[in-house]
Enzyme design. Structure first.
Site, mmCIF file in Angstrom:
data_model
loop_
_atom_site.group_PDB
_atom_site.id
_atom_site.type_symbol
_atom_site.label_atom_id
_atom_site.label_comp_id
_atom_site.label_asym_id
_atom_site.label_seq_id
_atom_site.Cartn_x
_atom_site.Cartn_y
_atom_site.Cartn_z
ATOM 1 N N ASN A 1 -1.367 -33.422 17.490
ATOM 2 C CA ASN A 1 -1.215 -32.773 16.182
ATOM 3 C C ASN A 1 -0.611 -33.756 15.194
ATOM 4 O O ASN A 1 0.250 -34.560 15.539
ATOM 5 C CB ASN A 1 -0.293 -31.548 16.308
ATOM 6 C CG ASN A 1 -0.093 -30.831 14.980
ATOM 7 O OD1 ASN A 1 -1.057 -30.577 14.256
ATOM 8 N ND2 ASN A 1 1.151 -30.514 14.645
ATOM 9 N N HIS B 1 1.661 -34.032 11.933
ATOM 10 C CA HIS B 1 2.678 -33.203 11.268
ATOM 11 C C HIS B 1 3.350 -34.000 10.146
ATOM 12 O O HIS B 1 3.753 -35.146 10.357
ATOM 13 C CB HIS B 1 3.741 -32.750 12.284
ATOM 14 C CG HIS B 1 4.792 -31.882 11.661
ATOM 15 N ND1 HIS B 1 4.571 -30.553 11.355
ATOM 16 C CD2 HIS B 1 6.049 -32.165 11.235
ATOM 17 C CE1 HIS B 1 5.657 -30.057 10.778
ATOM 18 N NE2 HIS B 1 6.566 -31.014 10.696
ATOM 19 N N SER C 1 4.119 -37.672 11.544
ATOM 20 C CA SER C 1 4.182 -37.931 12.988
ATOM 21 C C SER C 1 2.917 -37.416 13.649
ATOM 22 O O SER C 1 2.334 -36.419 13.210
ATOM 23 C CB SER C 1 5.365 -37.169 13.623
ATOM 24 O OG SER C 1 6.582 -37.486 13.002
ATOM 25 N N ASP D 1 5.662 -28.039 17.382
ATOM 26 C CA ASP D 1 6.003 -29.370 16.851
ATOM 27 C C ASP D 1 7.043 -30.099 17.716
ATOM 28 O O ASP D 1 7.842 -30.899 17.200
ATOM 29 C CB ASP D 1 6.526 -29.274 15.409
ATOM 30 C CG ASP D 1 5.484 -28.722 14.451
ATOM 31 O OD1 ASP D 1 4.287 -28.894 14.721
ATOM 32 O OD2 ASP D 1 5.874 -28.118 13.442
HETATM 33 C C1 GRF Z 1 -2.005 -32.673 6.136
HETATM 34 O O1 GRF Z 1 -1.331 -33.191 5.063
HETATM 35 C C2 GRF Z 1 -1.093 -32.307 7.269
HETATM 36 O O2 GRF Z 1 0.091 -32.976 7.236
HETATM 37 C C3 GRF Z 1 -0.861 -30.844 7.082
HETATM 38 O O3 GRF Z 1 -2.062 -30.383 6.567
HETATM 39 C C4 GRF Z 1 -2.681 -31.395 5.812
HETATM 40 C C5 GRF Z 1 -4.126 -31.466 6.140
HETATM 41 O O4 GRF Z 1 -4.824 -32.219 5.231
HETATM 42 N N1 GRF Z 1 -0.449 -30.221 8.299
HETATM 43 P P1 GRF Z 1 -6.386 -32.378 5.367
HETATM 44 O O5 GRF Z 1 -6.971 -30.995 5.638
HETATM 45 O O6 GRF Z 1 -6.670 -33.332 6.477
HETATM 46 O O7 GRF Z 1 -6.835 -32.897 4.030
#
Ligand code: GRF
Length: 230
Positions: free
Chosen positions: A121, A123, A150, A159
């Site tokens: 994942n 994050h 991360s 997480d």
């Molecule tokens: C990312 O910024 C991630 O950190 C968060 O959701 C966003 C997803 O962006 N959990 P995308 O859909 O890849 O443009």
């Protein structure tokens, strides 16, 4: 999973990606795959939202998609139903690795334990701090000097799985939650392909916190950090 040595070429990693939104991270992987810059094949994309722009990105690249909308027939699809369909689809695609890239549903421990491949994942914080939502706002409110993103192994606790890699930036005095989101997302677009390359080359392993090749090459302990502020 692949082994990077003189006698054995790097195996192409079959990757399934779970998304909920724009899919800019998915697009980075599509571009890298199409350019031959990463040894990956994106075998399918699952979205829990039928309006996710990530689906358009996948379809434009001729990648199979599965829409398991949580607003099915006007009624929210329960997590168990979602997970049952998602697991069936993943088994059919036979991925080596499952990537949660902006996937916004919390998955159950039994799903995580039974999916057919290890799962990572992305994050938007320097875990273990700022788990959960609204990370950029909380980082600003706390007056943090550094922030970032991360990539961690997915485990039943939210997480909290082993953090594999991080990208770090310095928080600017003029930063807002929006500017931090944009700056962190640029880091994500570098961190995700870098991490997948390390996994494909077996520098990083999802089997354990350190691999034999890490010990052999004296790599530092996890997480590996990128400082790419600019
Ligand atoms: C990312 O910024 C991630 O950190 C968060 O959701 C966003 C997803 O962006 N959990 P995308 O859909 O890849 O443009």
């Amino acid at each position: 999973m692949s082994i990077d040595n003189a006698s054995q070429p790097i195996k192409t990693l079959r990757i399934a990606v779970l998304v909920s939104g724009s899919g800019s991270n998915l697009q980075v992987l599509i571009n890298a795959m199409q350019a031959g810059a990463l040894p990956i094949e994106i075998v399918g994309v699952i979205s829990n939202r039928e309006d996710a722009y990530a689906l358009t990105r996948a379809k434009d690249a001729n990648i199979p998609v599965a829409v398991l909308s949580h607003v099915a027939s006007g009624k929210r699809m329960g997590i168990k139903t979602f997970e049952g369909h998602a697991n069936e689809q993943l088994i059919a695609w036979q991925p080596d690795l499952i990537v949660l890239a902006g996937f916004m549903r919390v998955l159950s421990g039994s799903f995580i334990d039974n999916v057919p491949a290890p799962m990572i994942n992305l994050h938007p914080s320097l875990l273990p701090v700022y788990k959960g939502l609204d990370t950029h706002q909380r980082v600003l409110q706390a007056g943090e000097r550094q922030h970032g993103c991360s990539i961690h192994k997915v485990t039943a606790e939210l997480d909290a799985g082993q953090v594999l890699t991080q990208a770090v930036l310095n928080v600017d005095i003029n930063d807002t939650a929006e500017s931090l989101q944009s700056r962190v997302q640029k880091l994500e677009h570098q961190l995700l392909p870098w991490t997948i390359l390390l996994l494909a080359k077996n520098v990083l392993s999802l089997e354990a916190s350190t691999t034999s090749s890490q010990k052999a090459t004296y790599l530092p302990t996890l997480p590996l950090q990128l400082f790419i502020d600019g």
